[in-house]
Design a protein around this motif. Structure first.
Motif, PDB file in Angstrom:
ATOM      1  N   GLN A 160       0.837  -1.203   0.000  1.00 10.87           N
ATOM      2  CA  GLN A 160       0.000   0.000   0.000  1.00 10.87           C
ATOM      3  C   GLN A 160       0.874   1.256   0.000  1.00 10.87           C
ATOM      4  OE1 GLN A 160      -3.220   0.422  -0.264  1.00 10.87           O
ATOM      5  NE2 GLN A 160      -3.581  -1.769  -0.454  1.00 10.87           N
ATOM      6  N   GLU A 161       1.913   1.192   0.837  1.00 12.32           N
ATOM      7  CA  GLU A 161       2.853   2.313   0.958  1.00 12.32           C
ATOM      8  C   GLU A 161       3.485   2.606  -0.405  1.00 12.32           C
ATOM      9  OE1 GLU A 161       4.222   2.627   4.777  1.00 12.32           O
ATOM     10  OE2 GLU A 161       3.758   4.577   3.943  1.00 12.32           O
ATOM     11  N   TYR A 162       3.926   1.555  -1.086  1.00 13.65           N
ATOM     12  CA  TYR A 162       4.552   1.727  -2.399  1.00 13.65           C
ATOM     13  C   TYR A 162       3.550   2.287  -3.402  1.00 13.65           C
ATOM     14  CZ  TYR A 162       6.479   0.875  -6.941  1.00 13.65           C
ATOM     15  OH  TYR A 162       6.898   1.059  -8.229  1.00 13.65           O
ATOM     16  N   LEU A 163       2.332   1.754  -3.386  1.00 16.78           N
ATOM     17  CA  LEU A 163       1.315   2.217  -4.341  1.00 16.78           C
ATOM     18  C   LEU A 163       0.996   3.695  -4.121  1.00 16.78           C
ATOM     19  CD1 LEU A 163      -1.188  -0.768  -4.546  1.00 16.78           C
ATOM     20  CD2 LEU A 163       0.547  -0.099  -6.197  1.00 16.78           C
ATOM     21  N   ARG A 164       1.004   4.094  -2.829  1.00  9.21           N
ATOM     22  CA  ARG A 164       0.727   5.486  -2.499  1.00  9.21           C
ATOM     23  C   ARG A 164       1.806   6.400  -3.097  1.00  9.21           C
ATOM     24  NH1 ARG A 164       1.280   8.695   1.901  1.00  9.21           N
ATOM     25  NH2 ARG A 164       2.692   7.220   2.879  1.00  9.21           N
ATOM     26  N   LEU A 165       3.074   5.990  -2.931  1.00 11.24           N
ATOM     27  CA  LEU A 165       4.178   6.784  -3.481  1.00 11.24           C
ATOM     28  C   LEU A 165       4.103   6.826  -5.009  1.00 11.24           C
ATOM     29  CD1 LEU A 165       7.082   5.486  -1.228  1.00 11.24           C
ATOM     30  CD2 LEU A 165       6.161   7.794  -1.253  1.00 11.24           C
ATOM     31  N   HIS A 188      14.112   5.472  -6.364  1.00 12.91           N
ATOM     32  CA  HIS A 188      13.820   6.328  -5.217  1.00 12.91           C
ATOM     33  C   HIS A 188      12.487   5.956  -4.570  1.00 12.91           C
ATOM     34  CE1 HIS A 188      16.854   9.673  -6.442  1.00 12.91           C
ATOM     35  NE2 HIS A 188      17.405   8.499  -6.258  1.00 12.91           N
ATOM     36  N   LEU A 189      11.512   5.572  -5.422  1.00 14.97           N
ATOM     37  CA  LEU A 189      10.217   5.138  -4.879  1.00 14.97           C
ATOM     38  C   LEU A 189      10.417   3.915  -3.991  1.00 14.97           C
ATOM     39  CD1 LEU A 189       7.625   5.318  -7.823  1.00 14.97           C
ATOM     40  CD2 LEU A 189       7.872   6.824  -5.866  1.00 14.97           C
ATOM     41  N   PHE A 190      11.187   2.957  -4.512  1.00 11.88           N
ATOM     42  CA  PHE A 190      11.388   1.728  -3.749  1.00 11.88           C
ATOM     43  C   PHE A 190      12.229   2.002  -2.499  1.00 11.88           C
ATOM     44  CE2 PHE A 190      13.587  -2.270  -2.782  1.00 11.88           C
ATOM     45  CZ  PHE A 190      12.464  -3.015  -2.468  1.00 11.88           C
ATOM     46  N   ALA A 191      13.267   2.848  -2.660  1.00 17.24           N
ATOM     47  CA  ALA A 191      14.128   3.146  -1.512  1.00 17.24           C
ATOM     48  C   ALA A 191      13.319   3.838  -0.413  1.00 17.24           C
ATOM     49  CB  ALA A 191      15.290   4.025  -1.950  1.00 17.24           C
ATOM     50  N   MET A 192      12.400   4.719  -0.815  1.00 20.69           N
ATOM     51  CA  MET A 192      11.563   5.401   0.179  1.00 20.69           C
ATOM     52  C   MET A 192      10.666   4.379   0.884  1.00 20.69           C
ATOM     53  SD  MET A 192      11.442   8.362   1.254  1.00 20.69           S
ATOM     54  CE  MET A 192      10.618   8.708   2.773  1.00 20.69           C
ATOM     55  N   THR A 193      10.166   3.397   0.091  1.00 16.90           N
ATOM     56  CA  THR A 193       9.355   2.334   0.700  1.00 16.90           C
ATOM     57  C   THR A 193      10.198   1.585   1.738  1.00 16.90           C
ATOM     58  OG1 THR A 193       8.403   2.068  -1.484  1.00 16.90           O
ATOM     59  CG2 THR A 193       7.787   0.435   0.136  1.00 16.90           C
ATOM     60  N   LEU A 194      11.489   1.341   1.391  1.00 15.43           N
ATOM     61  CA  LEU A 194      12.382   0.643   2.326  1.00 15.43           C
ATOM     62  C   LEU A 194      12.574   1.459   3.604  1.00 15.43           C
ATOM     63  CD1 LEU A 194      15.452  -0.836   0.416  1.00 15.43           C
ATOM     64  CD2 LEU A 194      13.645  -2.037   1.589  1.00 15.43           C
ATOM     65  N   VAL A 195      12.798   2.762   3.437  1.00 14.00           N
ATOM     66  CA  VAL A 195      13.004   3.626   4.597  1.00 14.00           C
ATOM     67  C   VAL A 195      11.780   3.584   5.505  1.00 14.00           C
ATOM     68  CG1 VAL A 195      13.223   6.047   5.303  1.00 14.00           C
ATOM     69  CG2 VAL A 195      14.638   5.161   3.463  1.00 14.00           C
ATOM     70  N   LYS A 196      10.605   3.682   4.879  1.00 11.52           N
ATOM     71  CA  LYS A 196       9.368   3.665   5.678  1.00 11.52           C
ATOM     72  C   LYS A 196       9.204   2.309   6.363  1.00 11.52           C
ATOM     73  CE  LYS A 196       6.879   7.166   3.153  1.00 11.52           C
ATOM     74  NZ  LYS A 196       5.692   7.829   3.627  1.00 11.52           N
ATOM     75  N   SER A 197       9.516   1.207   5.638  1.00  7.87           N
ATOM     76  CA  SER A 197       9.395  -0.126   6.231  1.00  7.87           C
ATOM     77  C   SER A 197      10.341  -0.262   7.415  1.00  7.87           C
ATOM     78  CB  SER A 197       9.763  -1.225   5.238  1.00  7.87           C
ATOM     79  OG  SER A 197       9.282  -0.956   3.992  1.00  7.87           O
TER      80      SER A 197
ATOM     81  N   PHE B 183      21.084   3.196  -7.560  1.00  4.30           N
ATOM     82  CA  PHE B 183      20.324   4.385  -7.149  1.00  4.30           C
ATOM     83  C   PHE B 183      19.725   4.205  -5.752  1.00  4.30           C
ATOM     84  CE2 PHE B 183      19.709   5.260 -11.873  1.00  4.30           C
ATOM     85  CZ  PHE B 183      20.630   6.293 -11.886  1.00  4.30           C
ATOM     86  N   VAL B 184      19.253   2.974  -5.459  1.00  6.44           N
ATOM     87  CA  VAL B 184      18.667   2.732  -4.127  1.00  6.44           C
ATOM     88  C   VAL B 184      19.726   2.937  -3.051  1.00  6.44           C
ATOM     89  CG1 VAL B 184      17.641   0.989  -2.617  1.00  6.44           C
ATOM     90  CG2 VAL B 184      16.849   1.182  -4.950  1.00  6.44           C
ATOM     91  N   VAL B 185      20.938   2.382  -3.287  1.00  8.33           N
ATOM     92  CA  VAL B 185      22.016   2.534  -2.295  1.00  8.33           C
ATOM     93  C   VAL B 185      22.348   4.018  -2.119  1.00  8.33           C
ATOM     94  CG1 VAL B 185      24.461   2.072  -1.848  1.00  8.33           C
ATOM     95  CG2 VAL B 185      22.974   0.233  -2.597  1.00  8.33           C
TER      96      VAL B 185
END
Lengths: 250, 202
Positions: A160-165, A188-197, B183-185
């Motif tokens: 859900q978090e990823y879909l929102r971003l 960046h979308l995925f990395a932000m999802t990782l940070v939030k997770s 890019f993620v790193v």
């Protein structure tokens, strides 16, 4: 998008304990995966197909699922008849098809679908939570069970978090293309999802420690195996035994 | 990236199962209950990554990001990948239970190998970190594709051409994986660098 569409129902498959479905599912999968006999693979495919019909899934959903899993089989059908080699060559239009290749592709199709049907009938009719607890009772390490159940719990939240971003990116005019900008945006979308997770994991961990978490998850319902469960287990194991012994009679 | 059930022969299936069992056991041994929550979340994120479709040429591919998981978790990536694959098997019926050993090793093995060997670079400059990301993404994908092709070939030598086609089709994906991991790193190093030192954190 992530859901368990076959896990809810009222058939005899849905009301069985996960353990009595896991054991025969593994038995049938092993027998079909290891066989090289057309008779075993074909009979297995028919019998597991019957089990699947008995579990009464939605026909439209089940067909879609079967088609999706068979993409790999389709790839084998497109490559093996042309590249497998062997002595017998079957001329077809302007192509030379290998009979051994066709035979191999047919055998794999039967095996793959037989296993898929048994998986759908026996395992997809339980939720992952009950399969996880079932696996733990059957001896899966506790840490692995915990990983499985907790990933399952958080999966939907993270998605859900990823879909929102992603929705936010789209609203800002992002159109995916074959460009470095697209790859950077997805990263960046995925990395932000990782940070939030990651931050969520910290919070959840603290909250669980605060409530006295010691590494065990206690399921809300702890079903005992009933007479029907044992009957079910015996019946499906007998089917597996029948499949395994076919080569000795033919 | 998954091999379906019913394709491989017994020796390959048993070999994969044993290697995955060893990898998972080592991974679990190195995990304490304080970190297990984070690993679960990353395992779920790894599952979500497989739902992200990125355009390549006229079509699209889904991400794998095994290299990234290896960089972040080291040995812990093994159980995380096995769990994510089990979830995919239950949700979408991709892969299966018996073939889980082979699929788990095909993705988990290279992820751990690349992660452990490139992890020291993460402590260096930003450029070194991003290079480590690119190499981890690229190499783990290449090794995974090689292992997958190998598993098919050792099951039946008639699969040789099919395995070569599969391997070739993964080459552009390798580059994309490398770029995305890089890019993620880079992003993590700027936004939340603690994640990059997860494995060494006490």
């Amino acid at each position: 998008m992530i859901e368990e569409p076959f896990a809810t129902g009222t058939t005899l498959f849905h009301s069985r304990d996960a353990r009595v479905k896991l054991i025969p599912a593994v038995a049938i999968t092993l027998i079909l995966a290891l066989t090289s006999s057309f008779l075993v693979a074909g009979t297995g495919c028919i019998l597991t197909g019957l089990l699947l019909i008995l579990s009464r899934p939605s026909p439209r959903l089940i067909l879609r699922r079967i088609c999706r899993v068979n993409i790999f089989t389709l790839f084998l059908w497109l490559t093996l008849p042309l590249t497998y080699g062997g002595d017998t060559i079957l001329p077809f239009l302007f192509l030379d098809l290998s009979l051994d290749g066709i035979r191999m592709a047919t055998l794999i199709t039967l095996k793959t679908n037989g296993i898929l049907f048994s998986f759908l009938a026996l395992l997809a009719t339980s939720t992952l939570a009950s399969l996880g607890h079932g696996l733990e009772k059957l001896g899966m390490p506790r840490k692995l069970t915990f990983l499985l159940l907790f990933s399952y719990r958080q999966l939907f939240v993270i998605h859900q978090e990823y879909l929102r971003l992603q929705r936010a990116a789209r609203l800002r005019g992002f159109i995916p293309a074959n460009s470095l900008h697209t790859y950077r945006t997805y990263s960046h979308l995925f990395a932000m999802t990782l940070v939030k997770s990651w931050n969520r994991a910290e919070r959840v961990h603290q909250a669980m420690v605060l409530r006295g978490f010691n590494g065990t998850l206690i399921p809300l319902n702890q079903p005992q195996l009933s007479k029907n469960d044992y009957l079910f287990l015996t019946t499906i194991l007998l089917i597996s035994f029948f499949l395994a012994t076919i080569p000795f009679f033919c | 990236m998954h091999i379906s059930e019913g394709v491989l022969t017994a020796p390959v299936l048993i070999g994969g199962a044993v290697l995955t069992a060893v990898g998972t056991t080592v991974g679990l041994k190195k995990l304490d209950y304080d970190r297990i929550m984070t690993v679960s979340l990353l395992s779920a994120a790894f599952f979500v990554a497989s739902l992200i479709h990125v355009p390549v040429g006229p079509g699209s591919v889904h991400l794998l990001l095994g290299g990234l998981l290896g960089l972040l978790l080291g040995w812990g990536a093994f159980p995380a990948i096995v769990v994510a694959l089990l979830l995919q098997a239950v949700f979408f019926q991709y892969g299966g239970i018996v073939v889980l050993g082979v699929n788990g090793f095909n993705i988990g093995g290279p992820a751990v190998l690349c992660g452990l060997s490139l992890r020291p670079l993460l402590k260096g400059s930003k450029k070194q970190g991003m290079t480590a990301g690119f190499l981890a993404g690229c190499c783990s994908m290449l090794l995974s594709a090689l292992l997958m092709a190998g598993a098919l070939f050792f099951s039946d030598q008639g699969f040789l051409h099919a395995a070569v086609i599969l391997l070739t089709s993964h080459l552009p994906v390798m580059l994309i994986e490398g770029l995305i991991t890089m890019f993620v790193v880079g992003f993590l190093a700027r936004v939340q660098p603690e994640i990059l030192s997860l494995d060494t954190r006490k």
